[in-house]
Design a protein around this motif. Structure first.
Motif, PDB file in Angstrom:
ATOM      1  N   CYS A 180      51.082  57.105  42.175  1.00 27.74           N
ATOM      2  CA  CYS A 180      50.894  56.203  43.313  1.00 27.74           C
ATOM      3  C   CYS A 180      49.517  55.563  43.313  1.00 27.74           C
ATOM      4  CB  CYS A 180      51.106  56.953  44.621  1.00 27.74           C
ATOM      5  SG  CYS A 180      52.764  57.656  44.801  1.00 27.74           S
ATOM      6  N   HIS A 181      48.545  56.221  42.800  1.00 32.48           N
ATOM      7  CA  HIS A 181      47.195  55.706  42.840  1.00 32.48           C
ATOM      8  C   HIS A 181      46.431  56.235  41.624  1.00 32.48           C
ATOM      9  CE1 HIS A 181      46.697  59.765  44.512  1.00 32.48           C
ATOM     10  NE2 HIS A 181      45.458  59.697  44.051  1.00 32.48           N
ATOM     11  N   ARG A 182      45.215  55.700  41.468  1.00 33.53           N
ATOM     12  CA  ARG A 182      44.325  56.179  40.411  1.00 33.53           C
ATOM     13  C   ARG A 182      42.928  56.311  41.001  1.00 33.53           C
ATOM     14  NH1 ARG A 182      45.310  53.709  34.524  1.00 33.53           N
ATOM     15  NH2 ARG A 182      44.664  55.853  34.022  1.00 33.53           N
ATOM     16  N   VAL A 183      42.123  57.119  40.400  1.00 33.36           N
ATOM     17  CA  VAL A 183      40.755  57.327  40.870  1.00 33.36           C
ATOM     18  C   VAL A 183      39.806  57.219  39.693  1.00 33.36           C
ATOM     19  CG1 VAL A 183      41.433  58.777  42.815  1.00 33.36           C
ATOM     20  CG2 VAL A 183      40.953  59.833  40.605  1.00 33.36           C
ATOM     21  N   LEU A 184      38.552  56.953  40.042  1.00 36.11           N
ATOM     22  CA  LEU A 184      37.470  56.888  39.064  1.00 36.11           C
ATOM     23  C   LEU A 184      36.284  57.636  39.629  1.00 36.11           C
ATOM     24  CD1 LEU A 184      36.320  55.702  36.388  1.00 36.11           C
ATOM     25  CD2 LEU A 184      35.529  53.761  37.749  1.00 36.11           C
ATOM     26  N   PRO A 206      47.054  49.839  36.889  1.00 34.16           N
ATOM     27  CA  PRO A 206      45.745  49.177  36.734  1.00 34.16           C
ATOM     28  C   PRO A 206      44.692  50.192  36.301  1.00 34.16           C
ATOM     29  CG  PRO A 206      46.282  49.430  39.055  1.00 34.16           C
ATOM     30  CD  PRO A 206      47.522  49.807  38.289  1.00 34.16           C
ATOM     31  N   LEU A 207      43.692  49.669  35.621  1.00 36.53           N
ATOM     32  CA  LEU A 207      42.612  50.523  35.137  1.00 36.53           C
ATOM     33  C   LEU A 207      41.290  49.890  35.544  1.00 36.53           C
ATOM     34  CD1 LEU A 207      41.723  53.014  33.568  1.00 36.53           C
ATOM     35  CD2 LEU A 207      41.732  51.617  31.489  1.00 36.53           C
ATOM     36  N   ARG A 254      16.714  50.775  48.750  1.00 37.29           N
ATOM     37  CA  ARG A 254      16.691  49.919  47.575  1.00 37.29           C
ATOM     38  C   ARG A 254      18.060  49.325  47.358  1.00 37.29           C
ATOM     39  NH1 ARG A 254      13.704  51.900  42.218  1.00 37.29           N
ATOM     40  NH2 ARG A 254      12.070  52.047  43.818  1.00 37.29           N
ATOM     41  N   LYS A 255      18.031  48.168  46.760  1.00 40.17           N
ATOM     42  CA  LYS A 255      19.266  47.445  46.552  1.00 40.17           C
ATOM     43  C   LYS A 255      19.628  47.440  45.066  1.00 40.17           C
ATOM     44  CE  LYS A 255      21.463  43.112  47.912  1.00 40.17           C
ATOM     45  NZ  LYS A 255      21.209  41.781  48.522  1.00 40.17           N
ATOM     46  N   ALA A 256      20.931  47.775  44.803  1.00 41.48           N
ATOM     47  CA  ALA A 256      21.470  47.703  43.447  1.00 41.48           C
ATOM     48  C   ALA A 256      22.741  46.881  43.488  1.00 41.48           C
ATOM     49  CB  ALA A 256      21.739  49.104  42.909  1.00 41.48           C
ATOM     50  N   TYR A 257      23.341  46.701  42.315  1.00 40.63           N
ATOM     51  CA  TYR A 257      24.575  45.947  42.243  1.00 40.63           C
ATOM     52  C   TYR A 257      25.657  46.774  41.563  1.00 40.63           C
ATOM     53  CZ  TYR A 257      22.498  41.672  43.890  1.00 40.63           C
ATOM     54  OH  TYR A 257      21.906  40.726  44.670  1.00 40.63           O
ATOM     55  N   VAL A 258      26.882  46.620  42.046  1.00 40.69           N
ATOM     56  CA  VAL A 258      28.049  47.301  41.470  1.00 40.69           C
ATOM     57  C   VAL A 258      29.020  46.239  40.996  1.00 40.69           C
ATOM     58  CG1 VAL A 258      29.890  48.963  41.839  1.00 40.69           C
ATOM     59  CG2 VAL A 258      27.739  49.194  43.097  1.00 40.69           C
ATOM     60  N   GLU A 259      29.468  46.426  39.725  1.00 40.98           N
ATOM     61  CA  GLU A 259      30.427  45.496  39.140  1.00 40.98           C
ATOM     62  C   GLU A 259      31.760  46.210  38.938  1.00 40.98           C
ATOM     63  OE1 GLU A 259      30.901  42.401  35.379  1.00 40.98           O
ATOM     64  OE2 GLU A 259      29.220  43.798  35.465  1.00 40.98           O
ATOM     65  N   PHE A 260      32.820  45.640  39.514  1.00 38.35           N
ATOM     66  CA  PHE A 260      34.162  46.195  39.386  1.00 38.35           C
ATOM     67  C   PHE A 260      34.955  45.321  38.418  1.00 38.35           C
ATOM     68  CE2 PHE A 260      32.604  47.292  43.603  1.00 38.35           C
ATOM     69  CZ  PHE A 260      32.809  48.663  43.630  1.00 38.35           C
ATOM     70  N   VAL A 261      35.512  45.963  37.361  1.00 39.95           N
ATOM     71  CA  VAL A 261      36.240  45.225  36.324  1.00 39.95           C
ATOM     72  C   VAL A 261      37.622  45.828  36.190  1.00 39.95           C
ATOM     73  CG1 VAL A 261      36.266  44.438  33.926  1.00 39.95           C
ATOM     74  CG2 VAL A 261      34.076  44.775  35.114  1.00 39.95           C
ATOM     75  N   ASN A 262      38.640  44.992  36.244  1.00 40.45           N
ATOM     76  CA  ASN A 262      40.019  45.427  35.997  1.00 40.45           C
ATOM     77  C   ASN A 262      40.342  45.152  34.529  1.00 40.45           C
ATOM     78  OD1 ASN A 262      42.709  46.054  35.994  1.00 40.45           O
ATOM     79  ND2 ASN A 262      43.324  44.568  37.559  1.00 40.45           N
ATOM     80  N   VAL A 263      40.380  46.228  33.702  1.00 35.94           N
ATOM     81  CA  VAL A 263      40.594  46.062  32.258  1.00 35.94           C
ATOM     82  C   VAL A 263      42.062  46.217  31.879  1.00 35.94           C
ATOM     83  CG1 VAL A 263      38.278  46.811  31.687  1.00 35.94           C
ATOM     84  CG2 VAL A 263      40.095  48.510  31.875  1.00 35.94           C
ATOM     85  N   SER A 264      42.957  46.315  32.854  1.00 32.21           N
ATOM     86  CA  SER A 264      44.380  46.487  32.559  1.00 32.21           C
ATOM     87  C   SER A 264      45.090  45.156  32.638  1.00 32.21           C
ATOM     88  CB  SER A 264      45.002  47.491  33.534  1.00 32.21           C
ATOM     89  OG  SER A 264      44.978  46.958  34.853  1.00 32.21           O
ATOM     90  N   LYS A 265      46.404  45.197  32.560  1.00 29.47           N
ATOM     91  CA  LYS A 265      47.230  44.000  32.597  1.00 29.47           C
ATOM     92  C   LYS A 265      47.949  43.820  33.925  1.00 29.47           C
ATOM     93  CE  LYS A 265      48.019  44.010  27.600  1.00 29.47           C
ATOM     94  NZ  LYS A 265      49.037  44.033  26.523  1.00 29.47           N
TER      95      LYS A 265
END
Length: 1146
Positions: free
Chosen positions: A1087-1091, A936-937, A955-966
């Motif tokens: 085993c895992h990936r990081v960003l 996964p990416l 302060r409040k912000a927003y985080v969007e997580f997107v899985n661009v893999s298959k």
């Protein structure tokens, strides 16, 4: 001067030998032709006597002759033409080359070990600098010398091809052999005809050539008998008749051809003729046909030179000399032309055909002994008695004409003991070239006697006669005669046994100057130089020999000048204190003259030997010139690999040439390389020298490029090639990853854990094979540098790789695919159409690969077309490459396709004792990634993420997580060194809309504007500490990200609120976020990936509040409670820029 095979005494003795003419009948030539030989060639290997010979001088003193050699030649009635001699000498030098495969002959001189006779002609010659060992070797051993067989062959051929002259008698015939076959019907009559023919040639005015020593030439009658076919009794009877007619000392019966033709072919008979017939001398004429007298030629027929007997002999040919395969159409033509090169090739082909024909096929070893015995009998019984008798007669004539009472031998001592008349200098003498002495002149008789004595090694008497003749010639100012006498007097003085007098070098100097300046005869001057230089060399007078050799170089003969300059160079290297740079300089001059003479191989050899001295000394311009010449000569000789190597050296060195010259070198290199590749179009790609590649600066990036910001939506910073490497930051990311892996694995870090590295460079840990994911790009950044002052244009630039497909879940591996730039099914390759590198520019290219299968990938290098930009030459100080920054570039059409390998040296090992005491390097595997299964990416976007906060501001912000893999991802977590900075939205976050549309909704403080002209604000906090996850249990660093169903499906996205709290300290803060996630399916390699994401927050000070509480003294309230408290709040604005207004305090 290079050392010769013979000593100087042997060389001079073999250069001046008694000449014997051979006149054969037609039948006699037919008998010798059975062995593919003429009669003169038949006896040539046996013309050196193996025993001592004795004779008596005019004083009746016994004189011993050692190692005597005679020369038997066919009669040639026309002198050799100068053009034919020049062609002959060129052929001899061209045919003599260093032998293949010989051990290199090394001359040690100073700090140099010069490889002289190395056949492998390359520009990169072995180079050493062991100067201490060299000096010790020079002090304790004799000088090393290298042989130059081409010079010896030239010298021998030159001396043998010299035409006979009237001022000396060394090349005049002393005797004549008349050869008749025993199968002749009337052999005696045939002898009579041959005798009359010889007399006519010598005494009639019809023939001016050859020259004869005395009018009464010795005639020796030889009866040639074919043992295999002839009648022996008849031959014996004819021989008896000959002995009665000519005497036992004037005739001989020679029996040959004892070998029967149908005899076993396995019998090995030596071939002593091959070494003589390979020498292309003036006497090896193919002028023997089926006519009775082969010595006559038409006067209109030029003198021709042949290399042995023709393999095809036709009947009925006219009695003329055959045409030489190299006959000049115009003798004055240039020898450097293409026609000469073709003619030389035809000569080599003819030599190969001749060398393949056996000689002496009908002769046995007994016949060899018979021929050897025949030469000895002729010399003992015929030639030497005749010479002894002639010397006595000449001595008596001189005594009677001079009126002396004693022999010349004793009288000359009295002459020399008296007062000497001072001789005139050469500049005071006049040229009397028109002066000719009659044949019976006493001066010529003295010279004739001197030459006869010299030929039979009576050097003391010869010196006396030469000295006497020299004085007479100088008195008459007959300079040609005087120079000849001076020359031979000097040689005779040197050859006298016991060395009674020193070598008179000034005699030779005068003779050379006379021949060259007064007589204008460079042939005789060259002979003097060859003799004198060899003598001086034997006396270790190398400096004088070199000066003598250099003095005779001129523009009239490039071949002679080249050979003499080469020998002068060897003189410089053989001095007691070797002059290495003079050696190299004169080898360059010799190579230049060899090139002008058409001797390309010798020119190439000279330049390569000189390169050993100039190489690596910082003389870049000299190196460029030599390498350029080596490249051109090698290309002319079709030694394309050597040509490429030489031109490569020009381009890879730091050249100081101007741009125009560098452009010319580059075009020559491309032209040569194009010819090389055309010869083997299916061969491996060649290694190109340009541009330079800094392999250690190569960077490899795994993954997609970073997305740019879109409005209020900001992508995670992650890692990119535009970022500089920071070891401290890299260590922090590694610790964060280890932290989260440890938490996931319950406090234990797995043994096979490998920290994730997105960008590999020279500073990163490259000891392990990096991991890349299938279908994700691999970007390789290659650093190019153009060392030239002209731009380089690279087209179709791409990576070169090798790939082995491998299924990590199966045991069977696929077949390795090498250089698969065209196999896009496995690895997709991105190519750069045009890549321009301006003059002296360093530029990086980013090349991508797209793996489509799992396996092991090895990035080998880059492949490209190297060319130049049209018109890319600096004119009047204006660099045209300034305007070539963008757009399409116009190539000049000359480009070659090649490759350069990326060879990266790993870090030096320094851990163990062995590694510390030696030089060992570890592996660098940044170019050897392992392509793993699909993973996964994750992409993370921050919405309305602030860049500035007040200390403690929420302060409040927003985080969007997107899985661009298959494939889906799970176990999403985030870790940070500053967990107090953020938390994801909690239960009390109801004041903020789910999808904020304005920045004022993203703050935990409510902003109230009270006065439009002022900047005062009212702050209202609506967040509690529970929103940050801060409880009694401490501050956890690994935070779970709440995903719906704990899984993010392919292509799905989730948007979560994130609360941010400004740090309490004022300043700029870097907050590192490391997002961790896994695949639902477990993989063996990854085993895992990081960003990664780094947030930069600038905090400023706001309000400082100090509260004081005390009991109130007020009365009790209505309910009777009296515990009222007074709260004193001291609010201090510590912000130096903003004003705050508090509207409400609860």
């Amino acid at each position: 001067m290079a050392q010769c095979v013979q000593s100087v005494q042997e060389f001079i003795q073999d250069s001046f030998v008694p000449l014997v003419a051979a006149l054969c009948s037609e039948e006699a030539e037919r008998l010798t032709r059975k062995n593919n030989l003429s009669f003169a060639e038949l006896v040539k290997p046996f013309c050196r006597l193996t025993s001592e010979v004795h004779m008596r001088d005019p004083n009746n003193q016994l004189h011993i002759i050692k190692n005597l050699k005679i020369a038997v030649n066919n009669i040639i009635t026309h002198p050799p033409q100068p053009g034919a001699i020049r062609k002959l000498l060129n052929d001899v030098v061209s045919a003599s080359q260093p032998a293949e495969g010989l051990v290199a002959n090394v001359i040690t001189a100073g700090d140099y070990d010069l490889n002289i006779s190395d056949r492998s002609v390359k520009a990169s010659v072995p180079w050493y600098s062991n100067w201490k060992e060299t000096l010790m070797e020079l002090n304790t051993s004799t000088f090393y010398s290298a042989t130059t067989p081409w010079f010896e062959s030239y010298r021998e051929c030159f001396l043998q091809s010299m035409p006979a002259s009237d001022h000396e008698f060394l090349n005049h015939y002393v005797a004549c052999m008349l050869v008749v076959s025993s199968s002749e019907p009337e052999p005696v009559e045939q002898f009579l005809k041959l005798s009359q023919e010889q007399h006519r040639i010598q005494h009639s005015n019809e023939y001016l050539y050859p020259k004869w020593f005395i009018p009464n030439t010795l005639k020796y009658y030889v009866l040639l008998h074919d043992v295999s076919t002839g009648e022996e009794q008849r031959a014996d009877s004819i021989y008896e008749e000959m002995k009665q007619r000519y005497g036992t000392q004037g005739c001989y019966l020679l029996k040959i051809n004892s070998r029967v033709s149908n005899r076993g072919t396995d019998e090995q008979i030596p071939d002593p003729w091959s070494q003589y017939l390979q020498k292309n001398t003036i006497q090896n004429q193919d002028c023997y046909d089926d006519c009775p007298y082969t010595v006559i030629s038409n006067k209109n027929t030029d003198h021709l030179i042949s290399d042995g007997l023709d393999s095809e002999i036709k009947d009925g040919l006219s009695n003329n000399f055959k045409t030489h395969p190299l006959q000049l159409d115009h003798p004055s033509g240039s020898l450097d032309s293409t026609d000469y090169m073709k003619a030389t090739a035809s000569l080599q082909d003819s030599k190969k055909s001749n060398s393949g024909t056996p000689h002496g096929a009908c002769l046995t070893l007994t016949d060899h002994d018979r021929i050897r015995q025949f030469i000895q009998e002729f010399t003992f019984r015929g030639l030497l008695p005749h010479i002894e008798k002639t010397i006595r007669q000449l001595n008596d004539q001189l005594i009677s004409r001079k009126g002396l009472s004693r022999s010349l031998f004793s009288a000359t001592k009295k002459w020399f003991s008296g007062s000497k008349v001072p001789e005139k200098s050469i500049n005071e003498l006049k040229n009397t070239s028109g002066l000719l002495y009659p044949p019976e002149a006493p001066e010529l008789q003295i010279r004739k006697m001197a030459d006869l004595c010299f030929l039979v090694q009576h050097y003391e008497l010869a010196y006396s006669c030469y000295h006497t003749a020299k004085k007479d010639f100088l008195n008459d100012q007959a300079m040609l005669y005087a120079a000849g006498a001076l020359e031979m007097a000097a040689v005779s003085a040197f050859l006298q046994p016991g060395a009674p007098r020193p070598y008179p070098a000034h005699y030779m100097e005068t003779a050379i100057q006379t021949y060259r300046d007064i007589c204008k005869n460079m042939v005789l001057a060259e002979r003097c130089v060859l003799l004198s230089a060899e003598i001086l060399k034997s006396q270790s007078k190398y400096s004088e020999a070199a000066a003598l050799l250099i003095r005779l170089t001129s523009e009239d003969s490039d071949l002679r000048s080249a050979l003499l300059l080469e020998q002068a160079a060897h003189c410089f290297i053989n001095m007691r204190s070797p002059m290495v740079r003079k050696f190299a300089f004169h080898m360059i001059l010799a190579g230049h003259r060899f090139s002008k003479a058409g001797q390309k191989k010798h020119a190439l050899r000279c330049y390569c030997q000189a390169m050993q001295v100039y190489k690596g000394k910082g003389w870049s311009l000299a190196e460029d010139h030599i390498n350029f010449t080596i490249g051109r000569q090698s290309f002319t000789l079709r030694q394309l690999d050597n040509a490429v190597s030489a031109f490569r050296h020009i381009l890879i060195n730091d050249s100081k040439q101007p741009p125009a010259q560098q452009g010319a070198f580059l075009r020559e290199y491309l032209y040569v390389y194009k010819n090389v590749t055309q010869l083997s179009p299916d061969g491996p790609l060649p290694q190109l020298p340009l541009p330079y590649i800094n392999s250690s600066a190569t960077r490899v990036f795994f993954g997609h490029d970073r997305r740019p910001a879109e409005g209020e939506k900001q992508a995670a910073t992650h890692v990119s090639l535009d970022q500089e490497y920071d070891s401290e930051s890299s260590q922090q990311w590694k610790e964060l990853e280890e932290q989260i892996v440890s938490v996931i694995n319950k406090g234990i870090i797995p043994s096979n854990f490998q920290p994730t590295q997105f960008c590999l460079n020279r500073y990163s840990d490259n000891s392990r094979f990096p991991l890349a994911v299938i279908e994700e790009p691999i970007t390789v950044e290659v650093s190019f540098r153009n060392p030239l002052k002209v731009p380089l244009l690279l087209t179709d630039l791409s990576l070169l790789w090798k790939f082995q497909p491998k299924d990590f879940n199966a045991k069977h591996d696929g077949e390795t695919k090498e250089l698969g730039t065209c196999d896009d099914d496995m690895i997709g390759t991105e190519a750069i159409a045009e890549f321009l590198i301006n003059s002296e520019e360093t530029k990086v290219a980013r090349l991508k690969l797209f793996p489509h299968q799992t396996g092991e990938l090895h990035i080998l290098g880059v492949v490209y077309n190297l060319g130049t930009v049209q018109g890319a030459v600096t004119l009047d100080g204006i660099d045209p490459s300034v305007g070539l920054q963008t757009g399409k570039f116009v190539s000049n059409g000359l480009s070659v396709r090649g490759r350069q390998d990326l060879e990266i040296q790993g870090p030096r090992l320094n851990n163990t004792k062995e590694e510390k005491t030696s030089i060992k390097y570890g592996p660098d595997r940044r170019l050897d990634p392992i392509i793993t299964e699909e993973m996964p990416l994750l992409e993370v976007f921050f919405i309305n993420f602030p860049t500035g906060l007040l200390c403690g501001e929420i302060r409040k912000a927003y985080v969007e997580f997107v899985n661009v893999s298959k494939c889906p991802l799970t176990a999403l977590k985030v870790v940070s060194k500053h967990p107090e900075f953020f938390t994801f939205g909690g239960n009390t976050a109801v004041l903020t809309p789910l999808s904020p549309s304005a920045s004022e909704n993203c703050s935990a403080y409510k902003t109230v504007v009270t006065d439009p002209t002022s900047v005062r604000t009212a702050l209202l906090s609506s967040a509690s500490s529970v929103d940050f996850g801060v409880g009694t249990g401490g501050q956890p660093e690994v935070i779970h990200v709440p995903l719906p169903d704990a899984v993010l499906l392919p292509g799905a996205s989730v948007q979560l609120p994130m609360w941010l709290r400004g740090p309490d300290e004022e300043g700029v803060h870097e907050i590192n976020f490391l997002f961790y996630y896994e695949s639902i399916k477990r993989h063996s390699k990854m085993c895992h990936r990081v960003l990664r994401h780094t947030a930069v927050i600038c905090t400023s000070r706001s309000l400082h509040i100090r509260a004081t509480v005390c009991r109130s003294n007020a009365l009790e309230d209505e309910e009777g409670r009296g515990d009222s408290m007074l709260v004193f709040v001291d609010v201090e604005n510590i912000n130096t820029e903003d004003l705050f207004q508090i509207n409400e305090c609860c």
